[in-house]
Design an enzyme around this catalytic site. Structure first.
Site, PDB file in Angstrom:
ATOM      1  N   GLY A 107       0.828  -1.212   0.000  1.00  0.00           N
ATOM      2  CA  GLY A 107       0.000   0.000   0.000  1.00  0.00           C
ATOM      3  C   GLY A 107       0.858   1.255   0.000  1.00  0.00           C
ATOM      4  N   PHE A 108       0.204   2.381   0.069  1.00  0.00           N
ATOM      5  CA  PHE A 108       0.912   3.660  -0.007  1.00  0.00           C
ATOM      6  C   PHE A 108       1.910   3.812   1.158  1.00  0.00           C
ATOM      7  CE2 PHE A 108       0.221   8.117   1.706  1.00  0.00           C
ATOM      8  CZ  PHE A 108       1.369   8.609   1.129  1.00  0.00           C
ATOM      9  N   ILE A 109       1.432   3.803   2.393  1.00  0.00           N
ATOM     10  CA  ILE A 109       2.359   3.963   3.521  1.00  0.00           C
ATOM     11  C   ILE A 109       3.196   2.699   3.689  1.00  0.00           C
ATOM     12  CG2 ILE A 109       2.582   4.455   6.003  1.00  0.00           C
ATOM     13  CD1 ILE A 109      -0.145   5.876   5.850  1.00  0.00           C
ATOM     14  N   ASP A 142      -0.062  -8.839   1.346  1.00  0.00           N
ATOM     15  CA  ASP A 142      -0.964  -7.815   0.803  1.00  0.00           C
ATOM     16  C   ASP A 142      -1.831  -8.498  -0.251  1.00  0.00           C
ATOM     17  OD1 ASP A 142      -0.519  -4.352   0.434  1.00  0.00           O
ATOM     18  OD2 ASP A 142      -2.015  -5.482  -0.695  1.00  0.00           O
ATOM     19  N   ASN A 143      -3.136  -8.210  -0.229  1.00  0.00           N
ATOM     20  CA  ASN A 143      -4.011  -8.837  -1.243  1.00  0.00           C
ATOM     21  C   ASN A 143      -4.180  -7.944  -2.479  1.00  0.00           C
ATOM     22  OD1 ASN A 143      -5.668  -6.837  -0.328  1.00  0.00           O
ATOM     23  ND2 ASN A 143      -7.401  -8.160   0.191  1.00  0.00           N
ATOM     24  N   GLY A 180      -3.512  -1.858  -2.472  1.00  0.00           N
ATOM     25  CA  GLY A 180      -2.076  -1.735  -2.731  1.00  0.00           C
ATOM     26  C   GLY A 180      -1.768  -2.056  -4.185  1.00  0.00           C
ATOM     27  N   THR A 212     -12.869  -6.122   7.252  1.00  0.00           N
ATOM     28  CA  THR A 212     -11.417  -6.138   7.051  1.00  0.00           C
ATOM     29  C   THR A 212     -10.708  -5.567   8.274  1.00  0.00           C
ATOM     30  OG1 THR A 212     -11.756  -5.794   4.708  1.00  0.00           O
ATOM     31  CG2 THR A 212      -9.540  -5.383   5.533  1.00  0.00           C
ATOM     32  N   TYR A 234     -15.777   3.806  10.114  1.00  0.00           N
ATOM     33  CA  TYR A 234     -14.320   3.697  10.015  1.00  0.00           C
ATOM     34  C   TYR A 234     -13.692   4.007  11.366  1.00  0.00           C
ATOM     35  CZ  TYR A 234      -9.587   4.564   8.252  1.00  0.00           C
ATOM     36  OH  TYR A 234      -8.233   4.532   8.036  1.00  0.00           O
ATOM     37  N   LYS A 278     -11.659   1.288  13.709  1.00  0.00           N
ATOM     38  CA  LYS A 278     -10.280   1.505  14.174  1.00  0.00           C
ATOM     39  C   LYS A 278     -10.224   1.537  15.707  1.00  0.00           C
ATOM     40  CE  LYS A 278      -7.604   1.573  10.611  1.00  0.00           C
ATOM     41  NZ  LYS A 278      -6.485   0.626  10.515  1.00  0.00           N
TER      42      LYS A 278
END
Ligand code: UDP
Length: 361
Positions: free
Chosen positions: A10-12, A31-32, A36, A95, A149, A153
């Site tokens: 992914g990005f980060i 990673d799926n 990403g 997820t 969200y 978290k």
């Protein structure tokens, strides 16, 4: 060390992988590729000390095998992006909650240290002051999808503390509006990616609701620095940290800065939230981290200014985003800041490329 990075494409995650590899750790990425991209890690593929497994954190068996053979886990795999979450709240909740429970359960089974990545979104609608880690959470009603969200978290964090009480070495980092190269052009719907894409194309730059809301934009190398410290420092175990740059910027100022740095002719237009998010939406008017805890316990210090970070990001986007202009509407431009008490857009705007309605300002 052997390090597992979930969401490492992914990005980060991919920037974290770069830094871990630079420090000569053995890295395994799980990673799926749902959000990403293999492009983000392709420079590591085939190299000694690097493995990539294309699978989901919801595959508990696979995850457990990988955690059994690792020393440290950075858990970044998640459904991200407010726009994505409001469109698929069920996928995001499953997820984020089930996936994180799988990671924590497996780390507890094998006694492996883990960093859980959370979000400034957990604070919800902030109360106007810089947010310290023990600030109250203020959320809207459950039928506003955005808050799912935040809630997911927060459950991840509660799970982390529950496992910590059983002896697991776990730390939590809360990210504040991270941006930088590899920011997905469309997937996360981040305001930085949107504005850069629009400015480079010469499309209208779409500011929501007057642009008075603020964020603390954090360049990705600073986010990575805080994440790595949270996995290294003994003092970090059992603690949560704000990982963000405390310099606060309004969305309108961001639009003006991106326009200037790209030397763009794009007009800046106002778009109501509902036209972008597609339903009743609530926003956070201000979001700024208090980072004294991360400074003191981790030695965390953000280094990259917004202007410098945007320059680097724009330079990457210019060679990676699809830049054919899609919107051909002519808008009146604003050369200076829109008055903060400007009237909100009403009906009668014009339709943009993504179906949202923009109002001339
Ligand atoms: N935003 C905007 N134009 C866009 C996308 C987002 O004005 O094209 C606004 C959005 O409504 C919010 C802020 O920018 O007020 C930050 O949005 P983002 O989704 O990047 O992050 P978050 O809301 O999670 O902080």
């Amino acid at each position: 060390m052997k390090v597992l990075v979930t969401g490492g494409a992914g990005f980060i995650g991919s920037h974290l992988v770069d830094e871990l590899r630079a420090r000569e750790h053995e890295v395994c990425v799980l990673d799926n590729l749902a959000v990403g991209s293999i492009d983000s890690i392709k420079h590591h593929l085939g190299k000694a000390g690097f493995r990539f497994i294309c699978d989901s954190i919801l595959n508990a068996e696979q995850l457990d095998e990988l955690i059994a053979e690792t020393d440290l886990v950075y858990h970044l795999a998640a459904a991200v992006g407010v726009r994505h979450i409001v469109r698929d709240p069920l996928g995001a909740i499953l997820t984020n909650v089930q996936g994180t429970e799988n990671v924590l359960a497996s780390c507890a089974r094998h006694w492996k240290r883990v960093v859980i990545t959370s979000s400034s979104e957990v604070y919800g609608r902030s109360n106007g002051r810089p947010l310290s880690e023990d600030a109250d959470r203020v959320l809207g009603p459950t039928f506003v999808n955005r808050w799912s969200y935040s809630a997911s978290k927060a459950i991840d964090e509660h799970l982390a503390w529950a496992y910590h009480s059983k002896g697991l070495e776990v730390s939590v980092v809360r990210y504040f509006n991270c941006y930088g190269p590899r920011l997905n052009e469309n997937g996360y719907g981040s305001v930085v990616a949107n504005f850069i894409r629009q400015a480079l194309r010469g499309d209208p730059i779409t500011v929501h609701n007057g642009g008075r809301q603020t964020r603390s934009f954090t360049y990705v190398s600073d986010t990575v620095q805080g994440t790595i410290l949270a996995g290294e420092r003994p003092e970090a175990v059992g603690e949560a940290f704000n990982i963000g740059n405390p310099v606060e910027t309004s969305i309108m100022d961001l639009a003006l800065l991106v326009k200037r740095l790209t030397d763009s002719q794009s007009p800046i237009v106002q778009v109501p939230y509902e036209d972008y998010y597609g339903q009743r939406h609530e926003d956070t008017p201000r979001r700024c981290p208090e980072i004294s805890k991360a400074r003191e316990l981790l030695g965390f210090a953000p280094r990259v200014s917004l202007e410098e970070g945007l320059r680097r990001t724009i330079s990457w986007c210019a060679s990676h985003y699809s830049l054919a202009p899609r919107a051909t509407l002519a808008y009146l431009d604003v050369q200076s800041r829109i008055p903060l008490d400007a009237p909100m857009p009403g009906d009668g705007g014009e339709r943009l490329e993504d179906g949202s309605i923009a109002q001339r300002i």
